[in-house]
Scaffold this active site. Sequence first.
Site, PDB file in Angstrom:
ATOM      1  N   ARG A   1       4.542   5.343   0.146  1.00 55.58           N
ATOM      2  CA  ARG A   1       5.741   4.520  -0.022  1.00 55.58           C
ATOM      3  C   ARG A   1       5.523   3.167   0.647  1.00 55.58           C
ATOM      4  O   ARG A   1       5.022   3.097   1.764  1.00 55.58           O
ATOM      5  CB  ARG A   1       6.928   5.219   0.627  1.00 55.58           C
TER       6      ARG A   1
ATOM      7  N   ALA B   1       2.156   4.596  10.978  1.00 54.77           N
ATOM      8  CA  ALA B   1       2.289   6.051  10.977  1.00 54.77           C
ATOM      9  C   ALA B   1       2.478   6.555  12.400  1.00 54.77           C
ATOM     10  O   ALA B   1       3.300   7.440  12.672  1.00 54.77           O
ATOM     11  CB  ALA B   1       1.051   6.688  10.355  1.00 54.77           C
TER      12      ALA B   1
ATOM     13  N   GLU C   1      -6.037  -2.282   5.737  1.00 51.76           N
ATOM     14  CA  GLU C   1      -7.472  -2.384   5.518  1.00 51.76           C
ATOM     15  C   GLU C   1      -7.895  -2.118   4.087  1.00 51.76           C
ATOM     16  O   GLU C   1      -8.977  -2.499   3.672  1.00 51.76           O
ATOM     17  CB  GLU C   1      -8.197  -1.433   6.500  1.00 51.76           C
TER      18      GLU C   1
END
Lengths: 181, 325, 776
Positions: free
Chosen positions: C667, C552, C743
């Site tokens: 996504r 991100a 994670e």
Amino acid sequence: MSIIVNGSATPLPPDPRVSLLDLLREHLKLTGTKKGCNQGACGACTVLLDGERVVSCLTLAVQAEGRAVTTVEGLAQSDKLHPLQQAFIDRDGFQCGYCTPGQICSAIGMAAELERGVPSHVTGDLTAGTIAASREELAERMSGNLCRCGAHNGIIDAIAATFISKEAAQPYRPDGPEMAA
Amino acid sequence: MTPFQYSRATSAAEAVQSAGLEAAKYLGGGTNLVDLMRETIERPAVLVDVTGLSANIDEREGGLLIGAAVRNTALAEHRVVRERYPVLARAILAGASAQIRNMATVGGNILQRTRCAYFYDDEGSRCNKRTPGQGCDALDGFNRMHAILGTSPACVATHPSDMCVALAALDATVHLEGRQGRRTLALTDLHRLPGDHPEIETVLEPGELITAVELPPLTMASTYRKVRDRASYAFALVSVAAALRVEDGAVKAVRLALGGVAHKPWRAWKAEAALKDGPVTAEAFRAAAEAELADAAPLRDNAFKIELAKRTMVSVLGELAGEAA
Amino acid sequence: MNILEQAGEAAKGAAQGVLKKAIELAPDSWLPGGRPDPLIHHQHGHVGKPMSRIDGPLKVKGAARFSAEFPLVGMTYAAVAFSTIAKGRIATLDIKAAAEAPGVVLVMTHLNAPPMKPTPLFMTHSKAAGGDNLAVMQDDRIHWNGQPVAVVLAETQEQADHAKSLIRVEYEAEPATTSLAAAKAQGTGPGQFMGEPLKLEIGDAEARLVEAPHKISATYRTPRQNHNAIEPHAAMLVWNGEELRVHDSSQGVAHTAWSLAKIFDIDEKQVNVTSPYVGGGFGSKCLWQHQVLGAAAAKLAARPVRIALSREGVFRVVGGRSLTEQHVAIGAQPDGRFTSIIHTGVTVMTRHNAFPEPFIVATRSGYAADNFKLDVEVAYIDMVANTFMRAPGEAVGTFGLECAIDELAEELGMDPIELRIRNEPEKDPTEGTPFSSRHIVEAYRAGAERFGWSQRTAPGMRREGEWLVGMGCATGTYPYYRMPGGAARITLTRDGRATVAVAAHEMGMGTATVNMSIAAERLGLPLDHVSIEYGDSTLPGVILAGGSQQTASIGASVIAAQRVLVTELLKLAGNDSPLAGLGADQVGGYDAGLAKLDEPERHESYASILSRAGRDEVVAQASAPPPLELQHWSMHSYSAIFCEVRVNAVTGETRVSRVLGSFDCGRILNPKTAASQFRGGIIMGLGLALMEETEFDERNGRIMNASLADYHVPVHLDVPPIEVIWTDIPDPHTPMGAHGVGEIGITGTGAAVANAVYNATGKRIRDLPLTLDKLM
Ligand SMILES: Cc1cc2nc3c(=O)[nH]c(=O)nc-3n(C[C@H](O)[C@H](O)[C@H](O)COP(=O)(O)OP(=O)(O)OC[C@H]3O[C@@H](n4cnc5c(N)ncnc54)[C@H](O)[C@@H]3O)c2cc1C
Ligand code: SF4
Ligand code: FES
Ligand code: FES
């Protein structure tokens, strides 16, 4: 007084404390063979000694005198990867890649053991001439190679696809059920 | 690792001669010794490599004579071992990893040292085995892996070998060669209980070499079961080597040994005596297991081993009885 | 300072309050995610297609060089001696024999170590990377059992190790706190995480619990764990005058460079940390004492140093996950609706770090209820500073929470999936914010169907020979993060090739691979025309490979850099271009050039723009906007983990025979590597469930299973085939529509296994790991 490493004669180290692993990594700069524990507990340092898989961290270099060592660097034929190396890429049999050379060398040694009919802890019939290479057999035989990233499924798939049959591996279909719910 | 000299022996006599020094050690596959040398727990001045000595496996009088340099894998895959001594093949295959079994020798496997974590922690822990008289940090520490039988206040460590448990059950004898000549010993007499001297682990004389292991014939069904904390590549919490022959609904012959419970591979003589000529029932098996473990003494973390050993014995005997039936 | 700057500064220091104020005033348009990333709608490009790792060939050939594998001329090898007491001081230090041993170049102790400033502690500054805030080897004080007390440099590793073994240290021990009981007896303090208290009360949870017709109240325990990446920590360090060059195994190159600069009191620019490959990190590969000691010794000896920790050394010097003791209580109506959720308890940490294992974080947004009481209390122990380990908080917190839900379902006589669905919140139950994208119910339905959940029997009812068989499930969750500080540089050359440079890391997550495909798609270039530079502190950005946020963070940085690039290109294109008159927001990368988004025929190739402008290359660099999306929405990855176990009725051995993970993580950018991340997390979760425990001797604070033979991680035979499926629903409020995938896999897995073990045996084990002695 030499060791044959990937086909080339290499002198023995002067200090008998040098392990085969450190000979490879520090003296020959063949750093493909990895050091994960230096205690025989992870398998990252696995190499083939006269074709048999061993942990090079607990092998003194002097013990390998006159013997042939094959490391991960000795597997590919010039530019062409060993089929198992390619299968590791195709099946995503690694993440960080640190355990990978050991897994690959170990699997090649394992394939020869299977071929020879060496039984394993999970083999049902010890007297059987040939051993069916089930997923469980492969997993037991590869248990001396730890992987902390958790690439286990891909590793076993790569091995199965290379040495057993394409069908023995889990299907890996980009458009299959695994890939979209 | 402390510096040392390395030599290779080409004969047993030469090996014994080269190891004349107190500070000499024989080197088998090195899978235990090299590790301990790296931890500076072992500090030999001389290493005598004995892997060039006999690595033959010969049939002899219905049994087997196994050279001390035979690798663990070679022994487990040997046709006779697989057919007649499945307990031995299975015990070896349950130990360590394929890589280590390819390296480890019969002699080295027998003389491998305990995996007690306090023993391994040269710098930070007290251990009577490493430094006699220092005290034992395992007694009140982490001792889940430790012994429940034959312990002493000086040491509660276990012998970690799987192969030896099978050898103990098989009435194996060990062939030795030393400066005083050759002798043989029952494997069950080779390792000592810790007593006041846990640093003395076997009855071997200094410099005595294991040259071979001999197995008498076996005419019983046999198997090995190892219970551990993960599915593979872990030392035994408890293991059971067993051989059984049932005739006319009664136990005609039985051999039992336990691993992971004592300072030595533990031959379960009491259980065998309780079973001999008795009925082939789960109750009889349980009673025999109870008899064997009657003297078991739990530590802080390992009381479960007592029940585990009993249950595993019953289960293994049941399996063999089923096979025999 | 304007709002934007204020928010940026605040975000850097993680002072969330200021950030919150900023958000209330902020116009929606500059919120990242205020307008969805156009890439989300690309359905036929590289993104979303399975792609093999670009570093694959190097890794399978053993040609990828890890940190300890860069030979340096004149290099010395280091060995480290560790303390054997938990607290006190070094009384005597005998290094004579070591100093005189063959090959020894230097013995460094607190008596001759160069002056160094205390280590900047993680989260005290945006670039701080230290696991604790202690000064390294500056005095005779001992703070934990295993603290480095001496470093030997020698010409070979064998010589260094031997000389180290000759060092004799005597200590003056002081009373230390090394047991949980003693630590608790000394009183606990409130936990804080990311600048916020780990404490939250809404309504009156205790009172509602008392009234509730159905309830569960139980205590769950999780032990210490260690990351145990297969590559042990290692660094190569060399000084060129006042400049420090470090090859590290790092998940935070920029953080490490800055922190080392602080310690050695030099400028950040004088330290260059590179880390092209990392042999696994999981939270452990940040700044610990070994890099500092290596740099200090290199300085003192004026020689390059390789410091490669032994496996034991990793356990002594690098912290792991701390233990937790969690109390979970849930009150429910007869229809299963929760009225009250209580999740409180204790964890331990040291006085020198700031990381209490935040086991309540998943509970904050997991289920709907009107009354909450959440609290992490901290007790202090003298030990190596504990730290983040894969899904800190969630990995162990979901064990307590999700087991409790299973127990409550049993009590209610309700299917545990149904119970969870019944308590599905409409908005974040404690923050009140809307969920950006939450499709956990879909994930459960799809997973249950594929797994065959309907075959589950009542507890203890399925037996095959000695084996009892059972099924369990649990919810996993992990927040979407995007830490401030992301930046990227795009270099576009006239031949239509681009290089994206960003100080990110490849630890096996597939970062390099996925970002190459994202960049290619954004820029409208073929894959082989894009390359990625990463793992170097001199590259733009301060990006941590942690918190599952790298993708991100890189994504937002590349979006920003691309905007700058496009602006510049439009300027260069001028009025003679089909693009004339268009603004940066109207065009995108398309077919090796720029095109109007809704009118792709208006296109000019990069080559044409650059050659017309007479330029060989255009370089654009930009920083990602502050992560304000996090304030606007409740953002998380989700999973439904299903597992089938076999428990041996005789011995208590547990084997996991089947696992299915059904994920809802936005996504999926590269199905191939994402599937591996999911599986990898699940497998670490199997370790957490069944076998992992760092044995900390409470008598003296020493870790007693500091090896891979004694600290068990799953081996091949412990790992069944793991099926993974996902919803693939993009989150409109994140770059690429993606959430983190690194994670999430470990979360929920511990509880799924424990719940399956209960279903198999009828025994409820609330104490990890689920070793056989607890099941006999
Ligand atoms: C990670 C790990 C896991 C393991 N797990 C298991 C397990 O699950 N089960 C198990 O049984 N074992 C296990 N082992 C131990 C392994 O089986 C032993 O290390 C091995 O059998 C030792 O054999 P070696 O030939 O390598 O002995 P070496 O290490 O060479 O020698 C061991 C000792 O024997 C002495 N010695 C060797 N040969 C002779 C001889 N001929 N005469 C006299 N003395 C001799 C040496 O001086 C030394 O003291 C494990 C080991 C490791 C490292
Ligand atoms: S149990 Fe034996 S080996 Fe272990 S610390 Fe005590 S004395 Fe040493
Ligand atoms: S490095 Fe040799 S087994 Fe781990
Ligand atoms: S791929 Fe990282 S340890 Fe196996």
